[in-house]
Design a protein around this motif. Structure first.
Motif: not given
Length: 100
Positions: A36-37, A67-68, A70-79
């Motif tokens: 969800a995050v 915790d979250a 961001v990987d701007p190159a992949k346009k991805e958020v990991t939590a």
């Protein structure tokens, strides 16, 4: 004498099983929060154009435990929730953000 060891082993197995039940439930709950995050933050950042810090200020109760990043190159958020449960969401243009 041998029966004592068998009874002890059975009792120990039952106790371990009872202890692992809540742990498995916590891990499952952690995965739900991590997904969800990741999804919420991904949409907030890549669709709404806000920063992670701005997005996290608007999180509902309970999301602050994850915790979250961001990987701007992949346009991805990991939590991740307590580093046990982890999920990612990636921005895919017209489809929006999709979790893994």
């Amino acid at each position: 004498m041998r029966i004592k060891f068998i009874v002890l082993a059975v009792v120990l197995a039952v106790l371990i099983g009872l202890a692992l039940g809540p742990v498995r439930q916590m891990a499952a709950d952690g995965e739900v929060v991590a997904r969800a995050v990741a999804k919420t933050a991904c949409s907030c950042i890549f669709v709404a154009g806000r920063t992670l810090e701005e997005c996290r200020r608007d999180d509902p109760p309970g999301f602050d435990r994850a915790d979250a990043w961001v990987d701007p190159a992949k346009k991805e958020v990991t939590a991740s929730m307590f580093r046990l449960a982890r999920a990612s969401a990636q921005y895919r243009g017209a489809e929006g953000c999709l979790t893994d």
